[in-house]
Scaffold this active site. Structure first.
Site, short mmCIF file in Angstrom:
data_model
loop_
_atom_site.label_atom_id
_atom_site.label_comp_id
_atom_site.label_asym_id
_atom_site.label_seq_id
_atom_site.Cartn_x
_atom_site.Cartn_y
_atom_site.Cartn_z
N SER A 159 0.84 -1.19 0.00
CA SER A 159 0.00 0.00 0.00
C SER A 159 0.88 1.25 0.00
O SER A 159 1.72 1.41 -0.89
CB SER A 159 -0.96 -0.05 1.19
OG SER A 159 -2.02 0.87 1.03
N ASP A 178 -5.83 -3.37 -2.44
CA ASP A 178 -4.76 -3.04 -1.51
C ASP A 178 -4.09 -4.28 -0.90
O ASP A 178 -4.76 -5.17 -0.39
CB ASP A 178 -5.36 -2.18 -0.40
CG ASP A 178 -4.34 -1.41 0.39
OD1 ASP A 178 -3.45 -2.04 0.99
OD2 ASP A 178 -4.43 -0.17 0.42
#
Length: 282
Positions: free
Chosen positions: A42, A186
């Site tokens: 991320s 993510d």
């Protein structure tokens, strides 16, 4: 001695804080930006890719604190408690962790977000370079359909911008990223830092802007990964924000306004840290 730098999720505030922390460590004579292996999840994938670009820490720090150099971010409202409640409602009946990730993927695929092209342009503006670095860089995302984690690297054939965009695709906030015939969300849906990917390194520095707690149930929680790395003979340090840094990152780490204060707090914190190994003894 081989070193791995593992960078976890944390939004634009986390990107700025990690950049500041690394600059602060360098100020204190503990520059780890040249680690042999970079692992990014991320927000951490952004910082890892930025480090891999070859741009120095001072220049990367300036890109966080100088409005003229900052990336063209999109403001996102994020109430962490409300987000957790929404995901909890969607995943409450999931039978096991893989099914939970698939449920999160369904939330992401059904969410109304900005277009993929607009979000990709943000990632492009974050990265000083758009080619994979020569040194190893691992970027983690999750297949929205299968719920399985995927590790992108130079050999994967996936453009760096797409890999980072996928790793940063917060479910329900940003659009899942299309790569080939699959869509990805993510990497933090699998683990906040995916530190197990640093296996084999002698020294591992894990930096987690949102702390060590996993946002989702995981087969590879950070605590377990750190324990296994140490059992394998690695020296491991985990760094989370101190009180001032946590306040600077704030309740909405996706708010671009957090960048300058988070970077400054991170740099101040980095200057006070002492790593548990002597980096001059190689």
């Amino acid at each position: 001695m081989t070193e791995a730098l593992v960078l976890g999720g944390g939004g634009v505030g986390g990107i700025a804080w990690m950049t500041g922390l690394l600059a602060g460590l360098a100020d204190a004579g503990q520059d780890v930006s040249g680690a042999d292996l970079l692992v990014g999840t991320s927000a951490g994938s952004t910082v890892a890719a930025q480090l891999g670009s070859g741009l120095g820490l001072e220049a990367l720090y300036a890109r966080q604190v100088d409005p003229a150099l900052q990336a063209a971010e999109i403001m996102a409202e994020m109430d962490l408690e409300a987000f957790a409640a929404e995901i909890g409602a969607a995943t409450g009946s999931a039978a096991g962790v893989p099914e939970l990730r698939r449920a999160v993927g369904r939330v992401a695929l059904g969410a109304r977000t900005v277009p993929e092209t607009r979000r990709r342009a943000v990632i492009e503006s974050r990265l000083p370079g758009h080619e994979w670095p020569e040194r190893p860089l691992k970027v983690v995302a999750v297949d929205a359909g299968t719920g399985e984690p995927v590790v992108f690297d130079r050999a994967s054939g996936v453009p760096l911008v797409d890999a980072v965009a996928a790793s940063c695709a917060v479910p329900g906030v940003w659009p899942p990223v299309t790569i080939g015939e699959r869509r990805y969300v993510d990497g933090g849906v699998h683990s906040i830092a995916n530190a197990d990917l640093a296996a084999g390194a002698d020294r591992v520095l894990v930096i987690v802007p949102l702390g060590a707690a996993e946002p989702f149930p995981s087969e590879r929680p950070l605590e377990r990964s750190v324990r296994e790395l140490r059992e394998g003979g690695a020296q491991v340090a985990v760094v989370a924000p101190d009180e001032a840094s946590a306040a600077a990152i704030g309740d909405n780490p996706l708010d671009p306004a957090t960048r300058a204060p988070a970077a400054g707090a991170g740099r101040a914190q980095g200057r006070t840290l002492t790593l548990p190994w002597d980096r001059t003894a190689n």
